[in-house]
Each structure stands twice: as structure tokens, then as C-alpha cells.
Design a protein around this motif. Structure first.
Motif, short mmCIF file in Angstrom:
data_model
loop_
_atom_site.label_atom_id
_atom_site.label_comp_id
_atom_site.label_asym_id
_atom_site.label_seq_id
_atom_site.Cartn_x
_atom_site.Cartn_y
_atom_site.Cartn_z
N GLN A 5 0.84 -1.19 0.00
CA GLN A 5 0.00 0.00 0.00
C GLN A 5 0.88 1.25 0.00
N ILE A 6 0.41 2.28 -0.66
CA ILE A 6 1.20 3.51 -0.77
C ILE A 6 1.56 4.09 0.61
N GLY A 7 0.71 3.89 1.59
CA GLY A 7 0.98 4.40 2.92
C GLY A 7 2.11 3.68 3.64
N LYS A 94 -4.43 7.29 2.82
CA LYS A 94 -5.47 8.27 2.48
C LYS A 94 -4.89 9.67 2.38
N CYS A 95 -4.02 10.05 3.30
CA CYS A 95 -3.41 11.39 3.27
C CYS A 95 -2.59 11.58 2.00
N ASP A 98 -4.94 11.84 -0.98
CA ASP A 98 -5.62 13.14 -0.98
C ASP A 98 -4.69 14.24 -1.47
N LEU A 99 -3.44 14.21 -1.02
CA LEU A 99 -2.45 15.20 -1.49
C LEU A 99 -2.25 15.10 -2.99
N ALA A 100 -2.12 13.87 -3.48
CA ALA A 100 -1.92 13.68 -4.92
C ALA A 100 -3.15 14.17 -5.69
N TRP A 101 -4.34 13.86 -5.21
CA TRP A 101 -5.56 14.30 -5.88
C TRP A 101 -5.65 15.82 -5.91
#
Length: 109
Positions: A5-7, A94-95, A98-101
Motif C-alpha cells: 500500500q502507498i501508505g 489516504k493522506c 488526498d495530497l496527490a488528488w
């Protein structure tokens, strides 16, 4: 799988990555704090404390201190006091997404 996962992923140079290895979260947290330190002096102090407590790194303290000038994004991981868990990875994922989005949204419109 959770490990991918990216996190749970962290961008670090190869030398720092070999020093991180399969260490415990507490040892990784110390190295992240040193690599994300605001000054080379702060990084040196953190790495010397780690060495005195028996933590050894693949790179020398000086090599790691030199890398710290280029990785301020690791300061938040170094400051994370809780255990590295499924919940922590999910929140970080998620953080990051969200930053990427937020960055991509204006570019896509």
C-alpha cells in the motif's frame, strides 16, 4: 497486500534503504527522524544516540547525515510515536492519495 500500500512505502535513496532493512518500527523511526532532521547537527545527535543504544546502520553516521539534507519529507514519519499498524498505514495512504488528488485536480481541469 498491506506491504504494498502507498501508505507503507517510503522514498529514500538506496544507501538509506539498506540501513533501514527489516528493522523494527522503533529503529526505523529513529532513522527517519535523523534523515528528516532540519539540520545536520540535529541528524548527527539523533544518529549518535541511536548508535550509543546499540543500533547500527549500513552507512556511516556521516554518510547518513549527508543524506538528511535531502529528505525533509521523512520528518513526519520520524515524529510518529504510535506503533506502525494497519490503521497507521491506512491513514497515511489516504493522506498521500488526498495530497496527490489535490495536486492533480487543478492540472486535470
Amino acid at each position: 497486500e498491506l506491504i504494498h500500500q502507498i501508505g507503507n512505502l517510503v522514498l529514500v535513496p538506496g544507501g538509506a534503504n539498506s540501513s533501514l532493512g527489516n528493522r523494527s518500527w522503533q529503529q526505523k523511526r529513529i532513522l527517519y527522524a535523523a534523515l528528516g532532521a532540519k539540520t545536520k547537527q540535529d541528524a548527527t545527535v539523533l544518529l549518535e544516540q541511536a548508535t550509543k543504544s546499540g543500533i547500527e546502520f549500513a552507512l556511516s553516521t556521516q554518510e547518513l547525515v549527508e543524506l538528511s539534507a535531502h529528505m525533509p519529507h521523512l520528518a513526519a514519519l520520524g515524529a510518529h510515536q504510535d506503533e506502525w499498524s494497519i490503521d497507521a498505514i491506512s491513514v497515511r495512504s489516504k493522506c498521500l492519495l488526498d495530497l496527490a488528488w489535490d495536486r492533480l485536480w487543478t492540472w486535470l481541469n
